[in-house]
Design an enzyme around this catalytic site. Structure first.
Site, short mmCIF file in Angstrom:
data_model
loop_
_atom_site.label_atom_id
_atom_site.label_comp_id
_atom_site.label_asym_id
_atom_site.label_seq_id
_atom_site.Cartn_x
_atom_site.Cartn_y
_atom_site.Cartn_z
N GLU A 78 5.49 -6.54 7.10
CA GLU A 78 5.16 -5.35 7.90
C GLU A 78 6.06 -5.17 9.12
OE1 GLU A 78 2.96 -7.53 6.74
OE2 GLU A 78 1.79 -6.33 5.32
N GLY B 166 0.83 -1.19 0.00
CA GLY B 166 0.00 0.00 0.00
C GLY B 166 0.87 1.24 0.00
N ASP C 2 -1.67 -7.23 8.06
CA ASP C 2 -3.07 -6.79 7.93
C ASP C 2 -3.69 -7.37 6.67
OD1 ASP C 2 -1.67 -5.16 6.12
OD2 ASP C 2 -2.94 -3.41 6.51
N GLY D 141 -0.43 -5.31 0.76
CA GLY D 141 -1.67 -5.04 0.04
C GLY D 141 -1.93 -5.98 -1.12
#
Ligand code: QUE
Length: 349
Positions: free
Chosen positions: A136, A64, A144, A113
């Protein structure tokens, strides 16, 4: 040029990420454009399936727009960052609950993402170019885009291993672990997409016919020690198990775990434990959105993105710097519900 290309044949929708200068990392506008197309096609009986891939250059999707989220955290209290994650998680949930087959082509870097776009698909194609990771921990965020749903469901301790080490998997390893459903050589992808567009009721047969035997999966050779050394429920326990193992492999993985953000690791472990009790994917994404709202405002996130994407020195100074420094009270604050009007909600069914 548009950052997402959206077109359709008689019976197949085709969405291509098209932001080559950022390895197709998702922006909020891209998430909204993809969601709008999926919502339009959802009730269109002429659309039988959706192809999800990348257009120009190398693929598939690096994650992202975390550089924007970092600026938001530093400059506007995180409002723009939260708006991005809200839109991205709505897209993740729309894909997860989509009533038609989605075929995701993970032909290249598939991280963060990109994982959130590919994993909800019924068909997930790996190739010789696939490079898969949930990295991450390198930027002080947390796994996530539904990772709390997908990773704990992988065999043994593979999910915990991926979250704590940021390990990169190749296409063969993705197939072996079930992250991918098929392995195709990239030279066959154009033919696969053509045949799917012609015969969307025959996706399974098209992919099986064009699939190749992947090389041996390294991960299979390491599965036994992953399951043993990543079995502890705590970060301190995993670090101790790795430190006490004499193998060269354990030494390398110890360095990987110990160099990542300690808060990220502890949030991931508690996330995976709590996700076991979530009723459905919407509850999972509501949980992850709380974590996102808190994690982007911690100094570790600005520091991690600085180290990896801004200054590129790859020398983040984490705070707390050790597993012991991340307390239960810190985690309680990160996992606490948001005020009701700020909680994440999915698109209406
Ligand atoms: C860990 C991450 C991300 C990362 C690198 C990491 C991540 C992400 C990007 C990324 C890469 C290229 C871009 C971009 C973002 O890199 O989540 O905008 O152009 O999105 O080590 O979690």
């Amino acid at each position: 040029m548009s950052e997402v290309l959206i077109r359709r044949t008689a019976s197949v929708g085709h969405i291509s990420l098209n932001r080559p200068k950022a390895l197709h990392a998702l922006t909020q506008a891209m998430c909204e454009a993809i969601s709008a197309a999926l919502l339009e096609w959802r009730g269109d009986t002429d659309v039988a399936a959706v192809i999800l891939d990348h257009a120009e250059g190398r693929g598939f999707c690096a994650g992202g727009d975390v550089a924007m989220v970092r600026r938001s955290a530093l400059e506007d209290g995180g409002a723009a960052g939260r708006a991005f994650f809200h839109a991205e998680y709505r897209l993740n949930h729309l894909l997860f609950t989509y009533p038609k087959p989605v075929i995701a082509f993970m032909d290249g870097v598939t991280m963060g993402g990109g994982v959130g776009l590919a994993l909800p698909g019924r068909y997930r194609i790996a190739t010789e170019n696939t490079l898969f990771a949930m990295p991450e921990g390198a930027i002080g965020l947390f796994p996530d885009v539904g990772a709390g749903w997908y990773l704990p469901r992988l065999q043994g301790q593979i999910g915990k291993f991926l979250a704590l080490t940021s390990a990169r998997l190749d296409g063969a390893e993705c197939l072996w672990s079930g992250l991918a459903t098929h392995y195709l050589l990239s030279e066959r992808l154009a033919e696969a997409k053509l045949q799917i567009a012609e015969s969307p009721s025959e996706i399974e047969a098209v992919l099986s016919d064009l699939a190749s035997e992947p090389p041996p999966a390294r991960l299979a050779r390491n599965a036994e020690r992953i399951d043993r050394l990543f079995a502890p429920d705590t970060l301190e326990g995993v670090l101790e198990a790795l430190a006490n193992d004499p193998s060269e492999w354990a030494g390398k993985e110890l360095k990987a775990v110990a160099s990542k953000c300690p808060a990220t690791a502890k949030v991931a472990l508690r996330e995976f434990a709590e996700s076991a009790a979530t009723r459905d994917f919407a509850e999972e994404m509501a949980l992850e959105y709380r974590l996102a709202a808190r994690m982007i405002m911690r100094p570790d996130f600005a520091e991690g993105v600085r180290a990896v994407l801004v200054d590129k020195d790859n020398a983040p100074a984490w705070n707390p710097a050790t597993a012991e420094g991340v307390t239960g009270e810190m985690l309680d604050a990160i996992f606490a519900p948001l005020p009701l009007q700020e909680e994440w909600t999915p698109f209406p069914a």
